[in-house]
Enzyme design. Sequence first.
Site, PDB file in Angstrom:
ATOM      1  N   GLY A 169      26.365  26.813  22.623  1.00  0.00           N
ATOM      2  CA  GLY A 169      26.206  25.369  22.479  1.00  0.00           C
ATOM      3  C   GLY A 169      24.925  25.008  21.775  1.00  0.00           C
ATOM      4  O   GLY A 169      24.548  25.604  20.755  1.00  0.00           O
ATOM      5  N   GLY A 170      24.210  24.030  22.327  1.00  0.00           N
ATOM      6  CA  GLY A 170      22.974  23.564  21.712  1.00  0.00           C
ATOM      7  C   GLY A 170      21.902  24.625  21.625  1.00  0.00           C
ATOM      8  O   GLY A 170      21.014  24.563  20.756  1.00  0.00           O
ATOM      9  N   GLY A 404      22.713  37.484 -16.793  1.00  0.00           N
ATOM     10  CA  GLY A 404      21.881  36.533 -16.059  1.00  0.00           C
ATOM     11  C   GLY A 404      21.204  37.146 -14.857  1.00  0.00           C
ATOM     12  O   GLY A 404      20.148  36.674 -14.416  1.00  0.00           O
ATOM     13  N   ALA A 405      21.772  38.230 -14.336  1.00  0.00           N
ATOM     14  CA  ALA A 405      21.162  38.899 -13.190  1.00  0.00           C
ATOM     15  C   ALA A 405      19.788  39.467 -13.546  1.00  0.00           C
ATOM     16  O   ALA A 405      18.907  39.571 -12.691  1.00  0.00           O
ATOM     17  CB  ALA A 405      22.080  39.996 -12.669  1.00  0.00           C
TER      18      ALA A 405
END
Length: 510
Positions: A169-170, A404-405
Amino acid sequence: MKPSPDELQRRRAEALRGGGAARIEAQHKRGKLTARERLDLLLDHGSFEEFDMFVQHRATDFGMDKQHAPGDGVVTGWGTVNGRAVFVYAKDFTVFGGSLSETHARKIAKVQDMALRNRAPIIGLFDSGGARIQEGVAALAGYGEVFQRNVLASGVIPQISVIMGPCAGGDVYSPAMTDFILMVRDTSYMFVTGPDVVKTVTNEAVTAEELGGAAIHTAKSAVADCAYANDVEALLQTRRLLDFLPSSNRDELPEWPSFDDSDQTCAALDTLAPENPNKPYDVKELILKTADEGDFFEIQEAFARNIVTGFGRMAGRPVGFVANQPLALAGVLDSDASRKAARFVRFCDCFNIPIVTFVDVPGFLPGVAQEYGGLIKHGAKLLFAYGEATTPKVTIITRKAYGGAYDVMASKHLRGDVNLAWPTAQIAVMGAKGAVEIIFRQDMDDPAKIAARTREYETRFLSPFIAAERGYIDEIILPRDTRRRIIRALSMLRHKELENPWKKHDNIPL
């Protein structure tokens, strides 16, 4: 009536008993230590100073006025780890199941505030059934107070969460906002909604372990960073992790004596990368032969294995290692690898931990699943993280750096400070075979001509000297000299100063 020393001792003994002998025995039968036993292992012997031992809840509904226990289900205070101050809180499952109440939350918030004011790390040990439902919104308010402090402390002091039992839960959102989450296999789990709720709502039958165990969160969800066999190992590894981290973003990095010569070479590295660029090798071998004493603390080892992240030391000072792993998916960047590495890079930058990047990347992983899964944005996270970072950055291209890597992996164009390459490095838009098949499509029926074109492309575009001629690579080095050259580069960069343009905060493509 004046309180007597005997009364103090009686109350202290009551608090130290927690939920009582029966509940402590039940905790041990589950293979778990109590909150106080955990703190004894985590902290230097005799260093723990407890706060709020006698705090009790104030709830009166649902019979709570008749149930009280000193400490209210959480032990808080401070101590030292290898002589350095840390603030701690440990939820006590033997008292109200470690559930969070208004006063329980206030105890945690108090040590969070003290940690932030004193610029010291904070470690939370979680073993809790969640919010104390008898207190309703007061418990929810308590969660909010803890969450807000997690946010304020982020990037200022290291925050570590160790999940040592249920965390539901929280309770899961505070660890989720901390820097590192460590779990214990078979006895700890995390989820927002438990198996019963899942069964009711979706009709899926699942166990707590299958829903949120350590195996799930280290290998699939990437919620957790590491998992260990038992409480003792988890706590000892927490101590080890802390030794790589500064106390705050303003503190110097901790230094340890190094028993390895900073000028030593390693001839074995000359043959680490196979001559055939399509054959894999284990980049962890390179890291272990580069770091002091071969000591490497890997982060998220079980997730996105095509990239390796973790901490080591160079000449006694901590560094963060990021490395493409040719053994997994040939070391390509995909969505998972990009976000894994991006978060690690951003953590290192928060605390000015230098970043050493080993590059062997054939590009981004192609495919419908990757594109539909947001590869563009996930890949941009890593690009953004490296481009934003102002901490010292040393990059070594060991073999492939395609497309691009190449840019993304701490290139000179993203403010890499020292960029080196092995003679085996291949820096290009793509591999020779793919490039030739596109450029000379009309010659595909002539194998001899294609072979000649491939050799020509390799000579003209794959050589590291092409990038070196343009200043994109500072120097081409022998693999055996890797450790020595990194240490010298980091020594030169020790007092580096670089500031980004003022902004309230950036807007990284989350």
